[in-house]
Design a protein around this motif. Structure first.
Motif, mmCIF file in Angstrom:
data_model
loop_
_atom_site.group_PDB
_atom_site.id
_atom_site.type_symbol
_atom_site.label_atom_id
_atom_site.label_comp_id
_atom_site.label_asym_id
_atom_site.label_seq_id
_atom_site.Cartn_x
_atom_site.Cartn_y
_atom_site.Cartn_z
ATOM 1 N N ALA A 1 0.928 -1.194 -0.124
ATOM 2 C CA ALA A 1 0.006 -0.117 0.023
ATOM 3 C C ALA A 1 0.838 1.355 0.226
ATOM 4 N N GLU A 2 1.952 1.316 0.917
ATOM 5 C CA GLU A 2 2.814 2.479 0.573
ATOM 6 C C GLU A 2 3.371 2.676 -0.624
ATOM 7 N N PHE A 3 3.822 1.494 -1.249
ATOM 8 C CA PHE A 3 4.316 1.783 -2.478
ATOM 9 C C PHE A 3 3.445 2.268 -3.678
ATOM 10 N N LEU A 4 2.015 1.654 -3.755
ATOM 11 C CA LEU A 4 0.905 2.138 -4.609
ATOM 12 C C LEU A 4 0.768 3.509 -4.204
ATOM 13 N N ARG A 5 0.920 4.034 -2.992
ATOM 14 C CA ARG A 5 0.523 5.575 -2.704
ATOM 15 C C ARG A 5 1.526 6.460 -3.546
ATOM 16 N N ARG A 6 2.824 5.891 -3.413
ATOM 17 C CA ARG A 6 4.070 6.723 -3.923
ATOM 18 C C ARG A 6 3.786 6.696 -5.534
ATOM 19 N N VAL A 7 3.475 5.406 -5.983
ATOM 20 C CA VAL A 7 3.251 5.509 -7.785
ATOM 21 C C VAL A 7 2.166 6.282 -7.944
#
Length: 471
Positions: free
Chosen positions: A458-464
């Protein structure tokens, strides 16, 4: 789901020992079939829909894949997830719900490959009174390899062409960004898609990011004890077997729950179905479990499922979770239930495994797909890859962010391999995450509060989503 079942015996010391310890320790939908399946409410609703794909030579109705969609239809980011070996779309449902709840503006699409059209799940449909009789007494429709020569041609090229139909639908003409991910061999498939040549267009140009969950390429499975079988000699032998009629991968028959390609998958879904619908009732299946795998005292439906999936019963890492233990003897008038004291409650496993449509386990895995995925481990346009028609021409050009997550399954080689991919490409940034307290299947079903994979993805998706426009 699993890449390849670990080669240690599960019918001998490993499984029998686990049962003995568990027994003595004591203290430690809708009908299958057509149209669209819907779930109202929740975070944007859930639908299961077909996507038309290219001709594959199979029976009528097989030239399509299916997608389980979770989350808002107007999401700007779609996460397309590919299951691993023998995996199916429902394996991602719980993870999808957690991601959608955590990341605004995200929808998750979980893929069911075209092989899923060959499974007969009608015995689990609405109004089904006796699924155990339908399946264990042989009343279901089974696929005979002798009449399924077309499956011998369903390799990685077919799978990625099908996957592209899904990715392009998710992109909506470039109006939405797509992050492509997968679990185990599904991660290998996602990376292969990114490096694939689609009539001169690299696959990664369709994507805004990649998410690798406990799998991959470039030696990702070395630490599991079952590395890829990709020598020219091994490949020739395997292709000869396929040409001789062995078109289905029979790995899961090694579990000991039957000798047909679909036997183990049916048993798992039955166990999940009864554990979900009547968790505390006495096990309906126990008396029919093969003796070598049978718990030697009465258990509930939930406990029977626990004996099939929990690592404490000696199952290999790639098909197990950390769920809990059998209740102490003496509870429930001699029928022992299940105690959740692990990160993956048995109720979540049961909810997913029960289905009915989609399911967690794919019945029929093409042997040719296994060959192609093994050869794809090199992640390069090698002579062998070209011989097999694998168009892995663009690995060095990858220019999208990558997320990699590993459990205890690979002993570190999943992240090591992801670092190699990044070092040999133009990936702008990467996130590497690990949780050695998880087994291979825990990321799919673990409780939200204990799921390191869901939280870090989820953290990665927020950054993307915050740094990338639609491509």
């Amino acid at each position: 789901m699993t890449k390849r079942l670990a080669r240690r015996a599960v019918l001998g010391g490993g499984m029998a020992g686990g049962l003995a310890l568990a027994g003595l320790g004591g203290g430690s939908a809708r009908a299958a079939g057509g149209g669209e399946s819907r779930r109202a409410g929740g975070v944007g609703g859930e639908v299961y829909v077909p996507v038309v794909a290219g001709a594959g030579g199979g029976p009528v109705g097989s030239d399509r894949v299916h997608v389980l969609k979770v989350g808002p239809r107007d999401a700007e980011t779609v996460v397309v997830l590919v299951p691993g070996m023998f995996g199916a779309a429902n394996g991602f449902r719980l993870m999808a719900r957690d991601l959608v709840a955590s990341v605004p503006g995200v929808q998750v699409w979980a893929l069911d490959r075209r092989e899923e059209n060959l499974a007969d799940r009608t015995g689990f449909g609405s109004g089904a009174a006796d699924p155990v009789g339908y399946y264990l007494d042989g009343r279901y429709r089974s696929l005979e390899p002798a009449s399924a020569g077309y499956v011998g041609r369903w390799g990685l090229e077919r799978a990625l062409d099908d996957l592209r139909c899904v990715v392009l639908a998710a992109r909506a003409g470039g109006r939405r960004r797509v992050v492509l991910g997968g679990h185990s061999w599904g991660a290998t498939s996602a990376l292969a898609y990114a490096a694939w040549d689609f009539d001169g267009r690299p696959g990664y140009r369709d994507l805004a990011g990649l998410a690798v969950l406990d799998g991959g390429v470039r030696g990702a499975f070395e630490g599991t004890g079952t590395p890829v079988q990709d020598s020219p000699e091994e490949v020739r032998e395997r292709l000869a077997a396929i040409a001789g009629g062995r078109v289905l991968d029979m790995t899961l028959s090694g579990v000991g729950l039957g000798d047909r390609a679909e036997s183990t998958q049916i048993w798992y879904q039955l166990a999940g179905w009864y554990a979900h619908h009547d968790p505390d009732g006495r096990s309906v299946l126990q008396d029919r479990v093969p003796a070598a795998l049978r718990v030697p005292f009465p258990v509930t439906n939930a406990a029977l499922l626990g004996s099939f999936v929990d690592a404490g019963f000696g199952w290999p890492n790639d098909i197990s979770v950390h769920s809990g233990r059998l209740a102490p003897a003496g509870d429930g008038e001699g029928v022992r239930g299940w105690v959740d004291d692990g990160i993956t409650p048995i109720g979540r496993v049961a909810q997913a495994y029960a289905g009915p449509v989609p399911g967690v386990w794919e019945w029929y895995w093409p042997a040719r797909l296994s060959v192609d995925l093994d050869v794809s481990d090199a992640y390069a346009d090698t002579d062998l890859a070209r011989t097999l028609g694998l168009r892995l021409r663009h690995a060095a050009g990858l220019d999208i962010p990558l997320y990699a997550f590993q459990t205890s399954y690979s002993k570190g080689t999943v992240v090591e391999s992801a670092r190699r991919v990044v070092a040999e490409s133009r990936v702008p940034y990467a996130a590497y995450e690990s949780d050695d307290g998880m087994n291979h299947l825990d990321p799919l079903f673990a409780a939200t509060a204990h799921n390191t994979a869901t939280r870090t993805l989820a953290e990665f998706l927020r950054r993307v989503a915050g740094s990338t426009g639609a491509r």
